[in-house]
Scaffold this active site. Sequence first.
Site, PDB file in Angstrom:
ATOM      1  N   ASP A 104       0.700  -1.082   0.257  1.00 25.74           N
ATOM      2  CA  ASP A 104      -0.345  -0.118  -0.063  1.00 25.74           C
ATOM      3  C   ASP A 104       0.921   1.359   0.029  1.00 25.74           C
ATOM      4  O   ASP A 104       2.044   1.045   0.204  1.00 25.74           O
ATOM      5  CB  ASP A 104      -1.234   0.139   1.230  1.00 25.74           C
ATOM      6  CG  ASP A 104      -2.273  -1.320   1.325  1.00 25.74           C
ATOM      7  OD1 ASP A 104      -2.395  -1.439  -0.014  1.00 25.74           O
ATOM      8  OD2 ASP A 104      -2.188  -1.847   2.216  1.00 25.74           O
TER       9      ASP A 104
HETATM   10  N1  URA Z   1      -1.240  -5.875   3.480  1.00 27.52           N
HETATM   11  C1  URA Z   1      -1.698  -4.674   4.111  1.00 27.52           C
HETATM   12  O1  URA Z   1      -3.141  -4.787   3.964  1.00 27.52           O
HETATM   13  N2  URA Z   1      -1.083  -3.635   3.167  1.00 27.52           N
HETATM   14  C2  URA Z   1      -0.261  -4.018   2.525  1.00 27.52           C
HETATM   15  O2  URA Z   1       0.407  -3.272   1.888  1.00 27.52           O
HETATM   16  C3  URA Z   1       0.237  -5.397   2.506  1.00 27.52           C
HETATM   17  C4  URA Z   1      -0.010  -6.397   3.176  1.00 27.52           C
END
Ligand code: URA
Length: 239
Positions: A104
């Site tokens: 993310d």
């Molecule tokens: N899980 C999440 O919620 N975000 C990420 O970036 C990776 C795994």
Amino acid sequence: MERLDKVLVSQGIGSRKEVQKLIKSGEVRVNGEVCKKIDYKTDVNSDSLTVKGQALNYQKYVYIMMNKPAGVVSATEDNLDKTVIDILPAEMKRKGLFPAGRLDKDTEGLLIITDDGEFAHQILSPRKHIEKRYLARLDGKITPDTIKKFEEGIIFADGTKCQPAGLEISEDDEKTGIVTICEGKFHQVKKMFAVCGLKVEYLKRIAMGGLELDVKLPIGSCKLLTNLDKSLILVGKLH
Ligand code: URA
């Protein structure tokens, strides 16, 4: 045909400046002859290159470990935000690079960037069950019940069932956990904690398979992976 300095940088010999110095000082040979021209056009398929007397084993693809900072997106292009490709050091940039998997925008940590589609497919394929390990800081304490729910497999509100996941409480902070998952659903870790009533305030990927994020790699920096690093990812299981 490619510039000699560029080829050497792409093979992890050094930064652009460093390899130019090596070439100018006569440390690089092309087909046995010293070549001091940094922009000499070399054919990587037929020329034999040596650096300080060592034969260069040309690798077609590059494999980069990035310690991704928050605020950049795991994509090759974006109209609004900077991407992980935008922030690559100039000497590592080349055509065709893409992030193998997504973190993310606000997630930090281990991201593999490559131009080898087959390798990316191998490390991302759900069938390979390559474990991804995250450090998550939460807005509340992790309880034994949360750990149990993770072990049993969290079910999201829409009915999606996650595979069993590992969760360990950090020794020095009950609001911090180490999560191990072997899939990559969208916002998976955040959503798994949300089901347990916890909000992720900070998330960082610390390992993929047997490859750990290099603790000496500053946030936002990159390094080239060795063949050993690559094979460590594919050995999969961490425990
Ligand atoms: N899980 C999440 O919620 N975000 C990420 O970036 C990776 C795994």
